[in-house]
Design an enzyme around this catalytic site. Structure first.
Site, PDB file in Angstrom:
ATOM      1  N   CYS A  50       0.924  -1.046   0.117  1.00 47.78           N
ATOM      2  CA  CYS A  50      -0.055  -0.134   0.034  1.00 47.78           C
ATOM      3  C   CYS A  50       0.964   1.222   0.029  1.00 47.78           C
ATOM      4  O   CYS A  50       2.075   1.135  -0.657  1.00 47.78           O
ATOM      5  CB  CYS A  50      -1.002   0.026   1.196  1.00 47.78           C
ATOM      6  N   ARG A  76      -2.740  -1.435   5.450  1.00 48.44           N
ATOM      7  CA  ARG A  76      -3.603  -2.211   4.694  1.00 48.44           C
ATOM      8  C   ARG A  76      -3.032  -3.431   4.077  1.00 48.44           C
ATOM      9  O   ARG A  76      -3.476  -4.519   3.749  1.00 48.44           O
ATOM     10  CB  ARG A  76      -3.830  -1.298   3.137  1.00 48.44           C
TER      11      ARG A  76
END
Length: 249
Positions: A142, A148
């Site tokens: 990410c 993430r």
């Protein structure tokens, strides 16, 4: 996995944003792959127009990524990009390196949809199924390569490979060299599942179930996991410098 032509056309019409992503400089580029898997998390590599005003030691491009893995005698076969923008680098540069590229747009600071996670599982499993005769890595990033990326990877470790949540989170933290800070409570509720991806026919469903078994068999075969030495000191602890990395040039 190619992007549409309209994407390239729209890029030419937009003004170029050459700012370094917020917080990007606070994270090391990469550390190592997740033990006993082919998953390697790293922060987003940036194109030259963004990096050119940075000191050499702060730069991290696609070529830097490849060189650091080459040093460890590892090769990337796929990059899964979880950022919510196309501005950081050009996917065509990835494909020019003979690396597959897949984009899953995941907005930051928001809950991750199960649909995106299912898509991630499907992409990883398909790559492993098609690359059983090699040890190419799956790169996942990410913007910072932590929250993430950590969430998607931890869910894969839990739901597909059957690790306990604490084990999965710790495995990611060791490999990335930075700790997941978000969605910990959500990850703690997850458990191994029997994945059945949506399909239009029963034959496709049967094929999918077979694929999942193949992935399980890949990871349980003793001769398949990549060589990996767990760090003697947890790289996410305060006992070592945050700039120390196991993958160096």
């Amino acid at each position: 996995m190619n992007q549409s032509r309209s994407y390239g056309e729209s890029r030419r019409r937009r003004p170029v944003n050459n700012k370094v992503p917020a917080g990007w400089l606070d994270y090391t580029p990469l550390h190592t792959w997740i033990e006993n898997t082919r998953l390697v998390p790293f922060k987003c590599p940036l194109r030259w127009s963004i990096l050119r005003n940075l000191n050499q030691r702060d730069r991290f491009s696609l070529n830097d990524l490849i060189e650091r893995l080459d040093y460890r005698k590892r090769e990337l076969g796929l990059i899964i990009d979880l950022t919510d923008t196309h501005r950081y680098y050009d996917y065509r540069d990835v494909e020019d390196l003979d690396i597959e590229y897949c984009k899953i747009r995941v907005p930051g600071h928001q809950d991750v949809s199960d649909e995106n996670c299912q898509n991630f599982f499907r992409i990883v499993n398909k790559f492993l199924r098609n690359n059983r005769q090699n040890d190419k890595l799956i790169g996942i990033h990410c913007t910072h390569g932590v929250n993430r990326s950590g969430y998607f990877i931890a869910r894969y470790l839990i739901e597909i490979l059957g690790l306990q949540p604490d084990e999965a989170i710790a495995a990611f933290n060791r490999a990335r060299g930075h700790k997941i800070e978000k969605n910990i409570e959500d990850l703690q509720t997850r458990k191994k599942i029997h994945v059945t991806f949506s399909s239009s026919s029963s034959s496709s469903s049967s094929s999918s179930s077979s694929s999942d078994r193949e992935v399980d068999e890949y990871y349980t075969a003793k001769d398949r996991p990549l060589p990996y030495t767990r760090p003697s000191i947890d790289p996410t602890s305060d006992e070592i410098s945050p700039t120390k990395s196991q993958i160096t040039t």
